[in-house]
Design an enzyme around this catalytic site. Structure first.
Site, PDB file in Angstrom:
ATOM      1  N   ALA A 291       0.835  -1.205   0.000  1.00  0.00           N
ATOM      2  CA  ALA A 291       0.000   0.000   0.000  1.00  0.00           C
ATOM      3  C   ALA A 291       0.871   1.257   0.000  1.00  0.00           C
ATOM      4  O   ALA A 291       0.615   2.214  -0.737  1.00  0.00           O
ATOM      5  CB  ALA A 291      -0.937   0.001   1.202  1.00  0.00           C
ATOM      6  N   TYR A 292       1.898   1.241   0.822  1.00  0.00           N
ATOM      7  CA  TYR A 292       2.802   2.380   0.911  1.00  0.00           C
ATOM      8  C   TYR A 292       3.524   2.606  -0.422  1.00  0.00           C
ATOM      9  O   TYR A 292       3.539   3.720  -0.957  1.00  0.00           O
ATOM     10  CB  TYR A 292       3.805   2.146   2.040  1.00  0.00           C
ATOM     11  CG  TYR A 292       4.790   3.272   2.234  1.00  0.00           C
ATOM     12  CD1 TYR A 292       4.405   4.450   2.860  1.00  0.00           C
ATOM     13  CD2 TYR A 292       6.110   3.150   1.812  1.00  0.00           C
ATOM     14  CE1 TYR A 292       5.310   5.482   3.055  1.00  0.00           C
ATOM     15  CE2 TYR A 292       7.026   4.176   2.007  1.00  0.00           C
ATOM     16  CZ  TYR A 292       6.623   5.337   2.622  1.00  0.00           C
ATOM     17  OH  TYR A 292       7.513   6.356   2.819  1.00  0.00           O
ATOM     18  N   ALA A 293       4.106   1.539  -0.965  1.00  0.00           N
ATOM     19  CA  ALA A 293       4.842   1.666  -2.224  1.00  0.00           C
ATOM     20  C   ALA A 293       3.925   2.112  -3.355  1.00  0.00           C
ATOM     21  O   ALA A 293       4.306   2.955  -4.166  1.00  0.00           O
ATOM     22  CB  ALA A 293       5.526   0.343  -2.582  1.00  0.00           C
TER      23      ALA A 293
ATOM     24  N   SER B 257       1.205   3.941  -3.149  1.00  0.00           N
ATOM     25  CA  SER B 257       0.873   5.359  -2.982  1.00  0.00           C
ATOM     26  C   SER B 257       2.044   6.251  -3.370  1.00  0.00           C
ATOM     27  O   SER B 257       1.857   7.318  -3.964  1.00  0.00           O
ATOM     28  CB  SER B 257       0.448   5.643  -1.535  1.00  0.00           C
ATOM     29  OG  SER B 257       1.530   5.494  -0.633  1.00  0.00           O
ATOM     30  N   LYS B 258       3.248   5.807  -3.067  1.00  0.00           N
ATOM     31  CA  LYS B 258       4.443   6.587  -3.403  1.00  0.00           C
ATOM     32  C   LYS B 258       4.740   6.540  -4.902  1.00  0.00           C
ATOM     33  O   LYS B 258       5.180   7.538  -5.476  1.00  0.00           O
ATOM     34  CB  LYS B 258       5.648   6.114  -2.588  1.00  0.00           C
ATOM     35  CG  LYS B 258       5.493   6.337  -1.092  1.00  0.00           C
ATOM     36  CD  LYS B 258       5.297   7.816  -0.779  1.00  0.00           C
ATOM     37  CE  LYS B 258       5.291   8.098   0.694  1.00  0.00           C
ATOM     38  NZ  LYS B 258       5.294   9.538   0.985  1.00  0.00           N
TER      39      LYS B 258
END
Length: 153
Positions: A101-103, A105-106
Site C-alpha cells: 500500500a505504501y509503495a 501510494s508513493k
C-alpha cells in the site's frame, strides 16, 4: 516578515484540505514554497491489510499532497512563480515485500508530480521530488486487532 501561524491539517482528511489552503492564502496572500512532507505507512502482507487501510494510506500519501497542491497551484500560476516539493520515498521507485500500500501510494505520487513538473515549466513553477532511502519514523506498537495503531506517521 510574517508572524508564524499554526494551522493544523490532517493530510489524510481530503475534505478539509481546500479549506486549510484557503485559510493559508487568506492569511498570507500566497505560498512561495509548498513542501509536501507528510506520510503514513503500514507493514504487513497484502492479504492481511484491509482495503480500508489501503485507501487510508492512499489518501494520506497520494490524494492529500495532490489535493493541497491543486488548492495552492492557481495562486502560483497567476503569479507565475513558486516551488513545489514532494518529499517521497525510494519506495516510490521500487517495491519491497510487506509495503504494498505504501509503495503503491508513493509510485502514484511520483507519477503525478513528474507530470506536474512538465506542465508547470511554462509558468516558471519548479516541481521537485526528493526520494530518501529508509528513515526512522514515529511508530506505535498496535494492540491486537487494532490496525490503525500499526500505521507509521
Amino acid at each position: 516578515t510574517y508572524a508564524p501561524k499554526l494551522i493544523l491539517l490532517d493530510i489524510s482528511d481530503i475534505n478539509c484540505i481546500r479549506d486549510v489552503a484557503k485559510e493559508i492564502l487568506n492569511c498570507y496572500g500566497c505560498v512561495d514554497i509548498l513542501i509536501n512532507n507528510a506520510s503514513m505507512k503500514v507493514k504487513g502482507a497484502v492479504q492481511s491489510i484491509s482495503l480500508e487501510l489501503d485507501k487510508k494510506i492512499m489518501d494520506a500519501n497520494y490524494f492529500g499532497p495532490i489535493t493541497l497542491t491543486k488548492a495552492i497551484l492557481p495562486n502560483m500560476i497567476s503569479r507565475r512563480t513558486g516551488q513545489i516539493v514532494l518529499i517521497n520515498s525510494i519506495q516510490g521507485k521500487i517495491g519491497i515485500p510487506f509495503r504494498a500500500a505504501y509503495a503503491a501510494s508513493k509510485h502514484a505520487a511520483v507519477g503525478f508530480f513528474d507530470c506536474l513538473r512538465a506542465e508547470m515549466e511554462e509558468f516558471d513553477i519548479s516541481v521537485s521530488t526528493v526520494s530518501p532511502t529508509f528513515i526512522c519514523s514515529y511508530h506505535r506498537q498496535p494492540a491486537p486487532g487494532n490496525w490503525e495503531a500499526s500505521i507509521w506517521k
